[in-house]
Each structure stands twice: as C-alpha cells, then as structure tokens.
Design an enzyme around this catalytic site. Structure first.
Site, PDB file in Angstrom:
ATOM      1  N   ASP A 192      20.859  77.319  -3.911  1.00  0.00           N
ATOM      2  CA  ASP A 192      22.037  76.455  -3.886  1.00  0.00           C
ATOM      3  C   ASP A 192      23.198  76.998  -4.730  1.00  0.00           C
ATOM      4  O   ASP A 192      22.971  77.548  -5.812  1.00  0.00           O
ATOM      5  CB  ASP A 192      21.608  75.085  -4.437  1.00  0.00           C
TER       6      ASP A 192
ATOM      7  N   GLU B  73      23.130  79.999  -0.406  1.00  0.00           N
ATOM      8  CA  GLU B  73      24.292  79.181  -0.056  1.00  0.00           C
ATOM      9  C   GLU B  73      25.481  79.598  -0.885  1.00  0.00           C
ATOM     10  O   GLU B  73      25.453  79.505  -2.100  1.00  0.00           O
ATOM     11  CB  GLU B  73      24.016  77.695  -0.342  1.00  0.00           C
TER      12      GLU B  73
HETATM   13  C1  LIG Z   1      25.121  72.774   1.231  1.00  0.00           C
HETATM   14  C2  LIG Z   1      24.631  72.427  -0.149  1.00  0.00           C
HETATM   15  O1  LIG Z   1      23.482  72.637  -0.451  1.00  0.00           O
HETATM   16  N1  LIG Z   1      25.468  71.880  -0.967  1.00  0.00           N
HETATM   17  C3  LIG Z   1      25.141  71.498  -2.312  1.00  0.00           C
HETATM   18  C4  LIG Z   1      25.739  72.475  -3.237  1.00  0.00           C
HETATM   19  O2  LIG Z   1      25.473  72.154  -4.541  1.00  0.00           O
HETATM   20  C5  LIG Z   1      25.956  70.898  -4.948  1.00  0.00           C
HETATM   21  C6  LIG Z   1      25.529  70.727  -6.369  1.00  0.00           C
HETATM   22  O3  LIG Z   1      24.183  71.092  -6.522  1.00  0.00           O
HETATM   23  C7  LIG Z   1      25.438  69.787  -4.054  1.00  0.00           C
HETATM   24  O4  LIG Z   1      26.091  68.597  -4.353  1.00  0.00           O
HETATM   25  C8  LIG Z   1      25.676  70.135  -2.616  1.00  0.00           C
HETATM   26  O5  LIG Z   1      25.088  69.178  -1.774  1.00  0.00           O
END
Ligand SMILES: CC(=O)N[C@H]1CO[C@H](CO)[C@@H](O)[C@@H]1O
Ligand SMILES: *[C@@H]1O[C@H](CO)[C@@H](O)[C@H](O)[C@H]1NC(C)=O
Ligand SMILES: *[C@@H]1O[C@H](CO)[C@@H](O)[C@H](O)[C@H]1NC(C)=O
Ligand SMILES: *[C@@H]1O[C@H](CO)[C@@H](O)[C@H](O)[C@H]1NC(C)=O
Ligand SMILES: [Ca+2]
Ligand SMILES: [Ca+2]
Length: 577
Positions: free
Chosen positions: A221, A296
């Site tokens: 993430d 991500e």
């Molecule tokens: C797509 C995804 O996973 N988004 C996450 C990115 O990180 C933030 C904080 O951890 C999350 O709020 C998102 O949902």
C-alpha cells in the site's frame, strides 16, 4: 491516426511467452472484505464470508485475490490503520478462520494475497504507544520532531507546512511526548520511520509471518509515502512549495502543495527491492511457488518502471498501473486511450508484464464514472489488453455507486471536509455491500442493517440473477476471462489504433494461433467500419462476445468489410477465414 510499432510490442510480449509461474497467467480480483460477505449477521463482511465465496471467484475464472487489510484495527481508515500487524481484526474473525480461508483457497485453487500497509500504523498500535512513552526500543519508530518556534509570536508550530492526504497539517502535537509526529494520512495513522533499521527489520518480519501462514504474496500500500526527506541533511524539515494548481484552491487540501519532500524519495525503490528479496528468500528456504509482490503507487511513469527492477535487482512483479485511473475518464477520446496504452507497452522493460487497473476502493465505480452502458466495453478493454487485469469486486456485475448522505458518511477522507464538498472526496459510494442475490440486503448479510447501505438496485442487479441470465455483464465477463487463456491473448502481439475520436480497434495474435479483433466504440451512435483496411482478414469473422446492448449475439458471423460498431459497445471477434 497512428499505427503502433508492432515490432517493439512483439519483443515485449515474446519475452514472457514461456510463462511458467502461476502469477504470470493470473487473473486478479480485489476483495474489500468489510463489504464482501457477512457470515455471522453483524452487518460487516468477514473472513468466513470470503471463504464461503471463494468457489464463486473460481467459477468466474479468477486465479488470485488480494484482500484489503484484515488486521486488527480501530477502523479509523477501515483497516488501513493497523493496531497489530500480526493479528486478525476481531470483527473479521480469528486466526483459525484465517487458516481455514487459506486451506479452502488451496482446495479451490485461488491464491490469497494480503494487503501490506507499511507506511503507517494505527495510533493504537503498541509500537506507537511505546514510542509516545519514549521506550528506548521504540523511541525512533515514528517520525517525531520538536517543531519550530515562531519568531514573531514565540509560539511552537509544526516543523513544516506539510499537509496530509486527508487534509490539514501532516503534523500532530503529542502532549505526552511533547513533540509533533508525522502522519501523511489520518491523524490516527502515524508514519513509521523508515530511516530506522529496526522499523525496516520489523516490517520484514511482518512479511515473513504471513508468508509462513501460507499467503501467496502481498499487495503493498501507498508506496510513494514511505520515506520523507532525510532530516540529517537539513536543520529543519523544509516547507513544500505551493502547487499553484487552480483546481485546488483550498490550502487544507493535499493538492495545494507539491510533495517533493514527502513522496517518491529515491530510497523507496530500494525498499521495494528489499521486500522482493524477502519473498524470494522465503521461497528459497521453504520451497513452493513464487511469492508475488504487487505495489500500489500513484507516481510518475519513470518511477513505476523502476519498481519492476533495475536490471540487477528485481522489484514488484506487478506495479499497479493507474494510468487509466488517473488519465482516462468518460470524456477521453479513442486517441487518448491508445496513447496511454502505447506509452506503457513501449516503455516497459523486457521480460515483464503490463497491467491495467480501472477500479478500487478509493475511486468511484467504473459503471458510475463511465456510465452503465459502457461497463462491458471497459471490461472488454481491460481483459483483452496484454498483461494483467485487476478487477475490484463488483465491477464484473456493473455495480454502481451508492449515494451516501453526509450524515451516513464514514470515510475519513470525506469526514475531514464539509457537507458541500464531501461527496467528491468520499470513497464510501464504491464500498457498498456486494450484491449477491435478490434476498434481503442483497444476500450480503442476515442482519437488517449493514455498515454501509446496500444499493437500491440489488433486486435486479445481483450475481445470482446475472449468473442465471443468458446475457448479463457477468456472462460477458466470464467469457472474457476464459478467452484470456487463449495463446493469442496470453502471449500475442497487439496492433492497436484509433480510427477517429470514438473508435478503437486492435488485434491480438500469437503466431500460429487465432487472430482476434477487438472493436470499441466510445461514441453514442453506430459506425460502419471496414476492418479489412486495418487487418489482414477474410470476408467473415465470428462474434466471441459483445456488450449487453449490442446488436450481435455470441457465435454470430459478421462481414469484416462492413462491421457495424454500435454506440458504447465493445466487441471481440475471431477471424474465421
Ligand atoms: C488503493 C489503496 O489501497 N488505497 C489506500 C492507500 O492508502 C491509504 C492509507 O493507508 C488508504 O486510505 C487507501 O485506501
Ligand atoms: C508556485 O508559485 C510560487 C510563487 O508564487 C513559487 O515560489 C512556486 O515555486 C510555484 N510552484 C510551482 C510548483 O511552480
Ligand atoms: C530476477 O528475476 C529473474 C527472472 O525471474 C531471474 O532470472 C533473476 O535471477 C532475478 N534476479 C535476482 C537478483 O534475484
Ligand atoms: C459519458 O459520456 C457520454 C457521452 O459520450 C454521456 O452520454 C454519458 O452520460 C456520460 N456518462 C457519465 C457517467 O458521465
Ligand atoms: Ca460479520
Ligand atoms: Ca512515510
């Protein structure tokens, strides 16, 4: 009108024509566990619910699923705020439930991939509590700073102007420790300090722990936020410059500033390579199949390419490509689609796979962004491009956003705003419960309330109804997933072009295998196309699948010299003579 350099694409595709590892031919599904299936009637999805539905994923044709976080959490950011990286969140089940889910997944033949959230923990995590109390082992686990004294007022202020993704200052004063801590997301999500080797080690142990529990890999993430600028090189954390972005006039919003000091620091790439070493080492020691890393990152194209590896060290197997999410919208022209596709395919290093992501739990649903009439077209596009497709749960049904009032809104990104602007920021509408069938609450739960409301349309739009119907978004989707196993889609070249603002046509073919033609009409009206002008085709082709509102039925023979592309319709054809 531009024709793709077929030679360059051939080289990129042939590099992995001999795919042998499970993930190479994988088809990926994202489960948002809180909204997928509630097994015990509390209105909240859980692990036993996932276990129950693994066969469904298999039946559609998916081979792997990544789960949004399932770890112990106070749920300020619905699991992205982790209070214990080694425990299952009690609302979602127990470690035994987790073990059963893994065992069932093995039986069914679905790989389970967990979400790894390395940038921050919850402020309820015992690491943070110890850090607040200056426990010597945890003192530097987070990013702490005294702040600075305002020369005019004499008052203590945050160390810099940095703001958080969820609005307002990224610095929060802590009374116990008498220092500020950094949080790039919610206040309750303190950033871990990646300049502390103990943090790096601990997070590697987290990976090893879940590998030993039998997971097939991780989706990592929020990669760009891992490192902040190295304070040793500055006396103070420097302020970030204004972005001067006219579409972002509110100083409390993240987009008001540039993020040169808190995102995409060069150390990030090395960290990904280190994590890859952890999963590769694990396999060396324990055998079994390759363990997968997906990453991500909404980041620059150049960075994303580095995530794959640098030629010496390997990185992410699948660095999520958010190009479509960031740059393609309902108004995009055929040429814009083609340019983005070409850009990615041409810049990819040799021997890696492309991937395409159009939905997740952070964005409004595809059917709502592009219109329900275009959902099949978009699914056809994602499933027939070279490389991997990642599908967010519900997109295969064409689920739409659910309107959620300001009062019912729970997403911190939206709650940190106001009744006038929350809706654009809110991620709740795409997180409504999965629509399984026409029974109460869409078969998601036996409870009479759910953590987010179920969509009103569930009686006519649900998985069971779509499985039973001869024609449905899900039937089209299943056909596409099967089709992807054909050699021409797994390892065939692509030859793509935009014919005008509306029409995209491309072929997929592996030498010696079938020639497929995909026609996408982004416009609202029918257009007749002479496909023989663009591809070496005989007089006839057969329709493999086409959007729900198409004039064609599967198996129908069409004339290639005068193919009628209906508005908002995608069609996959195979050459038959
Ligand atoms: C797509 C995804 O996973 N988004 C996450 C990115 O990180 C933030 C904080 O951890 C999350 O709020 C998102 O949902
Ligand atoms: C925005 O404008 C300010 C001055 O008005 C300037 O200092 C800053 O560098 C600009 N930001 C960008 C990203 O160009
Ligand atoms: C990187 O991956 C390739 C392809 O799987 C492999 O041949 C190579 O040995 C790997 N390199 C390292 C340093 O692990
Ligand atoms: C998408 O664009 C088309 C016009 O090409 C329009 O008819 C449709 O309403 C739009 N859908 C959404 C959800 O904006
Ligand atoms: Ca439950
Ligand atoms: Ca960070």
């Amino acid at each position: 009108m531009r024709l793709l350099t077929v030679v360059a694409i051939l080289a990129a595709v042939l590099g992995f024509a001999s795919a042998t590892e499970w993930w190479e031919s994988g088809n990926y599904y994202q489960i948002y566990p809180r909204s997928f299936r509630d097994s015990d009637g509390d209105g909240i999805g859980d692990l036993n619910g996932v276990t129950e539905k693994l066969q469904y994923l298999k039946d559609i044709g998916f081979t792997a699923t990544w789960l949004s976080p399932i770890f112990k959490s106070p749920m300020v950011d619905f699991g992205y705020d982790i209070a214990d990286f080694y425990q299952i969140h009690p609302e979602y089940g127990t470690m035994e439930d987790f073990d059963r889910m893994i065992a069932r997944a093995k039986e069914v033949g679905i790989k389970i991939i967990l979400d790894f959230v390395p940038n921050h923990s919850s402020d309820q995590n015992e690491w943070f509590i110890k850090s607040v109390n200056s426990d010597p082992d945890y003192k530097d686990f987070y990013v702490w700073h005294d702040g600075k004294i305002n020369e005019e007022t004499g008052e203590r202020e945050p160390p810099s102007n940095w703001n958080s993704v969820f609005r307002y200052s990224a610095w929060e004063w802590n009374d116990v420790r008498q220092q500020y801590y950094l949080h790039q997301f919610a206040t309750a999500q303190p950033d871990l300090n990646y300049r502390n080797p103990a943090v790096v080690n601990e997070m590697k142990n987290v990976l090893r722990f879940w590998l030993s529990k039998g997971v097939a890999g991780f989706r990592i993430d929020a990669i760009p936020y891992l490192f902040e600028i190295d304070l040793d090189r500055y006396n103070q954390y420097p302020d970030e410059a204004l972005s001067n972005d006219t579409s972002c006039p509110d100083p409390d919003d993240a987009c008001y500033l540039t993020h040169v000091y808190v995102q995409d620091q060069p150390e990030t790439v090395d960290m990904i390579y280190q994590w890859r070493e952890v999963v590769d080492e694990y396999r060396k020691e324990h055998g079994g199949e390759q363990r997968l890393l997906m990453t991500e990152a909404y980041t620059s194209f150049e960075n994303m390419i580095k995530f794959y590896g640098d030629g010496v060290r390997n990185g992410s197997h699948i660095p999520f490509n958010f190009d479509f999410l960031s740059n393609i919208n309902n108004a995009s022209t055929a040429n814009e689609y083609v340019e983005h596709i070409e850009k990615w395919l041409n810049a990819m290093p040799a021997g890696v796979y492309a991937n395409w992501v159009l939905g997740n739990h952070d964005n409004k649903r595809v059917a709502s962004r592009f219109g329900v009439q275009r959902i099949d077209l978009i699914n056809i596009l994602l499933q027939t491009l070279p490389g991997h497709a990642v599908t967010y749960n519900g997109e295969e049904l064409g689920m739409t956003d659910v309107f959620i009032s300001w009062e019912d809104t729970v997403d911190p990104q939206a709650c940190n705003s106001d009744p006038d602007t929350y809706y654009d920021r809110s991620r709740d509408p795409a997180r409504s419960p999965y629509q399984w069938d026409a029974s109460s609450k869409a078969g998601f739960t036996s409870a009479d309330h759910t953590w987010l409301p179920v969509s009103d349309d569930y009686k006519t739009n649900n998985a069971l109804q779509q499985l039973r119907a001869p024609h449905s978004h899900l039937q089209i989707f299943k056909t596409l997933v099967r089709l992807r196993q054909e050699p021409s889609f797994r390892a065939g070249a692509i030859k793509i072009q935009a014919l005008d603002d509306d029409i995209i046509v491309y072929s997929r073919q592996k030498e010696g295998s079938d020639l497929y033609i995909v026609v996408l009409n982004l416009g609202n009206s029918d257009k007749t196309i002479d496909l023989t002008q663009h591809f070496t085709l005989g007089t006839d082709a057969e329709v493999i699948t086409s959007s729900l509102q198409s004039q064609y039925i599967n198996g129908e023979t069409v004339k290639t010299a005068a193919f009628v592309a209906n508005g908002n319709v995608g069609t996959v054809l195979v050459a038959i003579n």
